[in-house]
Scaffold this motif. Structure first.
Motif, PDB file in Angstrom:
ATOM      1  N   ARG A 237       0.839  -1.209   0.000  1.00  0.00           N
ATOM      2  CA  ARG A 237       0.000   0.000   0.000  1.00  0.00           C
ATOM      3  C   ARG A 237       0.866   1.248   0.000  1.00  0.00           C
ATOM      4  O   ARG A 237       0.596   2.198  -0.740  1.00  0.00           O
ATOM      5  CB  ARG A 237      -0.942   0.007   1.213  1.00  0.00           C
TER       6      ARG A 237
ATOM      7  N   ASP B 130      -4.867  -3.313  -6.675  1.00  0.00           N
ATOM      8  CA  ASP B 130      -5.878  -2.874  -5.714  1.00  0.00           C
ATOM      9  C   ASP B 130      -5.436  -1.598  -5.006  1.00  0.00           C
ATOM     10  O   ASP B 130      -6.189  -0.625  -4.912  1.00  0.00           O
ATOM     11  CB  ASP B 130      -6.197  -3.984  -4.713  1.00  0.00           C
ATOM     12  N   PHE B 131      -4.195  -1.573  -4.553  1.00  0.00           N
ATOM     13  CA  PHE B 131      -3.706  -0.379  -3.864  1.00  0.00           C
ATOM     14  C   PHE B 131      -3.417   0.760  -4.843  1.00  0.00           C
ATOM     15  O   PHE B 131      -3.600   1.934  -4.510  1.00  0.00           O
ATOM     16  CB  PHE B 131      -2.452  -0.705  -3.053  1.00  0.00           C
TER      17      PHE B 131
ATOM     18  N   GLU C 172      -6.603   2.408  -5.541  1.00  0.00           N
ATOM     19  CA  GLU C 172      -6.967   3.233  -4.380  1.00  0.00           C
ATOM     20  C   GLU C 172      -6.268   4.593  -4.475  1.00  0.00           C
ATOM     21  O   GLU C 172      -6.889   5.645  -4.264  1.00  0.00           O
ATOM     22  CB  GLU C 172      -6.555   2.502  -3.106  1.00  0.00           C
TER      23      GLU C 172
END
Length: 293
Positions: free
Chosen positions: A177, A236-237, A240
């Motif tokens: 992340r 996914d990160f 984001e």
């Protein structure tokens, strides 16, 4: 050089792997460093650099055991080769920019009694390949480890002797992340800025563009091969981060559409304050590190 690794195998004689070999060689000439490099062009170039004792075309050609093997290849390739590489080394480490798939594979290998450490040096260049390698690439740069997978002392010492700063983050999730926000998403921001700037003719840009253009578009010169796997594996990160970026851009869009001077000033001041906060924290961290040394 005080670390205990005297026989090192580097998987991938690209920018990071060859730079690591150069730094190891500078720290101690009395060390065996071999490489495995599957690309013919990179293999020939690495042989011209002259830092490796041997450069093998694949892992099956390796003829001895090593104290340390370094997976300096993209994460998907590293995951595929990790098991076989761990069979020829006492310790196996990676230097990939994404950690979740690496940790998953390393956990399976560790269950067989082999020793693996996920790591990531925060260093690189827009240009890749062994010809771009340099011994100072890691100097002063963070070299990330995971608290969930602590490194042996000799590995931390080796990283420090390469000029890097051993730095721990908590877990693979935290690492990925953070990297989405501080590297992978920034990379796409740079590419997007480059593509948006194609509204200006190339010759005009070449003649009049200032430092802001060249700074923000620098990463657009990076080879695409590495980034495809990295961005997809961390999507996914990265998504984001991109969602947050879109929100921030739209705030500026609304301020300009409304010709709202106060809102625009607030946005500019907020960004400057955020930057100053990060710069201040970096200065304090650097001072603390120098004091502890």
């Amino acid at each position: 050089m005080n670390n205990q690794f005297r026989r090192v195998l580097v998987i991938g004689a690209g920018l990071i792997g060859t730079s690591m070999a150069l730094a190891l060689r500078r720290a101690s000439g009395n060390i065996l460093i071999d490489a495995v490099e599957g690309q013919d062009g990179y293999r020939r170039e690495a042989q011209r650099v002259g830092v490796f004792d041997s450069v093998w075309p694949d892992i099956t050609a390796v003829q001895q055991d090593y104290e340390l093997a370094v997976l300096a290849i993209p994460a998907r390739a590293a995951c595929s080769l990790a098991d076989s590489v761990s069979e020829v080394a006492e310790w196996t480490m990676d230097v990939c920019s994404i950690k979740r798939p690496i940790v998953e594979v390393f956990s399976r290998i560790a269950a067989k009694g082999r020793r693996c450490v996920p790591t990531h040096p925060m260093a690189g260049k827009a240009k890749g390949g062994p010809g771009a390698a340099e011994a100072d690439l890691f100097r002063g740069r963070p070299w990330l480890f995971l608290e969930t997978h602590p490194a042996p002392l000799q590995l931390e010492q080796m990283v420090a002797e390469l000029g890097a700063v051993p730095t721990y983050v908590h877990s693979a999730d935290d690492h990925d992340r953070n990297l989405a926000y501080l590297s992978h998403g920034i990379h796409l921001t740079s590419l997007s800025a480059m593509q948006a700037a194609t509204g200006v003719e190339i010759d005009v840009a070449a003649r009049i563009a200032g430092p802001a253009f060249w700074d923000i578009t620098r990463l657009a010169a990076s080879p695409s091969g590495f980034w495809i796997d990295t961005l997809l594996d961390n999507r996914d990160f990265v998504l984001e981060y991109l969602g947050g970026l879109q929100v921030e851009i739209q705030r500026f869009v609304r301020a300009l559409q409304a010709a709202d001077e106060e809102l625009l000033r607030d946005l500019l001041d907020q960004a400057r304050g955020s930057r100053e906060g990060v710069e201040g924290a970096r200065a304090r961290h650097k001072a603390a590190t120098e004091t502890s040394d």
